[in-house]
Design an enzyme around this catalytic site. Structure first.
Site: not given
Ligand code: GLA
Length: 432
Positions: A158, A219
């Site tokens: 990430d 997301d």
């Molecule tokens: C980000 C990522 C998600 C998830 C969260 C975890 O938002 O895009 O897919 O992994 O972090 O905190």
């Protein structure tokens, strides 16, 4: 430095940068904790659903015992919130000792013993998005070695809490570090999602060299609105995104939310069909212990999975968008091996099932062939379809009709030629 030495030095750098792990020739499939289980660390009040080794053992068992593994769903992936709040005294990442008392290596060993693979999560930056220890530039090699030592098979990296510059250095650096471990570890990069997902900021040529898949966009949430938002963004930018996907390097529109709370059955069928046309990774994020029969049927549709995993590895495109279609039906098309195609008719309507009439010629199919179509959900077959002939599909509101379409005869070829080329592999209707 002599020119030859300089050039070979450059070649070395280029080679070392490439991920070259030979993994994910087809979009990866499996299960990922985040969308459904988030950062629930409260194992006292919610022992079955908190991020703990129990949850992952449960999902490994379900994948191994309920027919998922055989269909290709082999990755079991940990997301954020698995770590202890601090590294150990040698600076190594460690799992939360209460929630993962056996450690990650034991979990990886268990996944492997059941014929599955284990994925883990890290963050290029000071902290993970939920505030756990991040992988700063000076920790990249150490963390790659830790993951390899534990027997991990995939890393999602990430990008919270890092600058553009750190990301530009860190993502390629992690690719090199993973390579250097000697263990094949698939690499999922969230980098483009932190740069707006589009050139000139995002360099997809570089990404395709260093990552097996990458998150391009925001997301997914547990709603139909979120699914449509993602589909619209991918479609609006398909001229950029469609050509960069291929075997070993995929765009990732994020997890499948089928089986959760936000989608109807129609919408679940739509997400599955659209992700398949996008040649997307199929990571389910749902509770496999309580999955309904209808969700299971959607996720385990064998023809759907065959199309998703097509060896050509071409991403599909939206070929008719709603602004151009008064019917509010959109059409998506993915070319497949053996001259086959996947066609998806998506209804953006909110009223009632719609009878949509079109022809293959209108969708730019060659007039010189006769086609057969198999409905991916009902299994029904339409034979002898000529490109110029009109046909009608009935598409439910926020639902899809999906066809696996293949030519059965070429009209402009002499009869002998057609006879000598009996319907080969890929021309057969798929038995459900
Ligand atoms: C980000 C990522 C998600 C998830 C969260 C975890 O938002 O895009 O897919 O992994 O972090 O905190």
């Amino acid at each position: 430095m002599k020119l030859a030495a300089f050039v070979s030095g450059l070649a070395l750098v280029a080679c070392a940068l490439d991920l070259e792990n030979g993994l994910m020739k087809a979009p990866p499939m499996g299960w990922l904790a985040w969308e459904r289980f988030r950062c629930n660390t409260d194992c006292k009040t919610d022992p079955d659903n908190c991020i703990s080794e129990k949850l992952f053992v449960d999902m490994i068992d379900r994948l191994a015992d309920d027919g998922w593994k055989e269909l290709g769903y082999v990755y079991v992936n940990i997301d954020d919130c698995w770590m202890a709040k601090k590294r150990d005294t040698s600076g190594k990442l460690i799992p939360d000792p209460e929630r993962f008392p056996s450690g990650i290596k034991a979990l990886a060993d268990y996944a492997h013993s059941r014929g599955l693979k284990l994925g883990i999560y890290g963050d290029m930056g000071n902290y993970t998005c939920c505030g756990y220890p991040g992988t700063t530039l000076d920790r990249v090699e150490q963390d790659a070695l830790t993951f390899a030592e534990w027997g991990v098979d995939m890393l999602k990296l990430d990008g919270c809490y890092s600058s553009e510059d750190e990301q530009a250095q860190g993502y390629p650096k992690m690719a090199m570090a993973l390579n250097a471990t000697g263990r094949p570890i698939a690499y999922s990069c969230s980098w483009p999602a932190y740069q707006g997902g589009l050139p000139p900021k995002v360099n997809y040529t570089l990404l395709a060299n260093i990552c097996n898949l990458w998150r391009n966009y925001g997301d997914i949430q547990d709603s139909w609105r979120s699914v449509l938002d993602i589909v619209d963004w991918f479609s609006a930018n398909q001229d950029v995104l469609q050509p960069v996907a291929g075997p070993g390097h995929w765009n990732d529109p994020d997890m499948l939310i089928i089986g959760n709370f936000g989608l109807s059955d129609e919408q679940s069928r739509s997400q599955m069909a659209l992700w398949t046309v996008l040649a997307a990774p199929l990571f389910m994020s749902t509770d496999l212990r309580t999955l309904s029969r209808s969700s299971r049927e959607i996720l385990q549709n064998r023809l759907m999975i065959k199309i998703n995993q097509d060896p050509l590895g071409l991403q599909g495109r939206r070929v008719l968008r709603v602004q151009k279609s008064k019917s509010h039906i959109e059409v998506f098309l993915r070319p497949l091996s053996h001259s086959a195609s996947a066609l998806v008719f998506l209804s953006r309507r909110t009223d009632m099932p719609y009878r949509y009439t079109t022809s293959l010629s209108k969708l730019n199919f060659s007039a010189s062939a006769v086609y057969e179509a198999q409905d991916v959900y009902s299994g029904g077959i339409i034979s002898g379809l000529k490109a110029g002939e009109n046909f009608t599909v009935i598409v439910n509101p926020s639902g899809v009709v999906m066809w696996y379409l293949y030519p059965t005869m070429y009209l402009d070829q002499p009869l002998d030629f057609v006879r000598q080329h009996p319907r080969g592999r890929g021309f057969h209707p798929f038995t459900l």
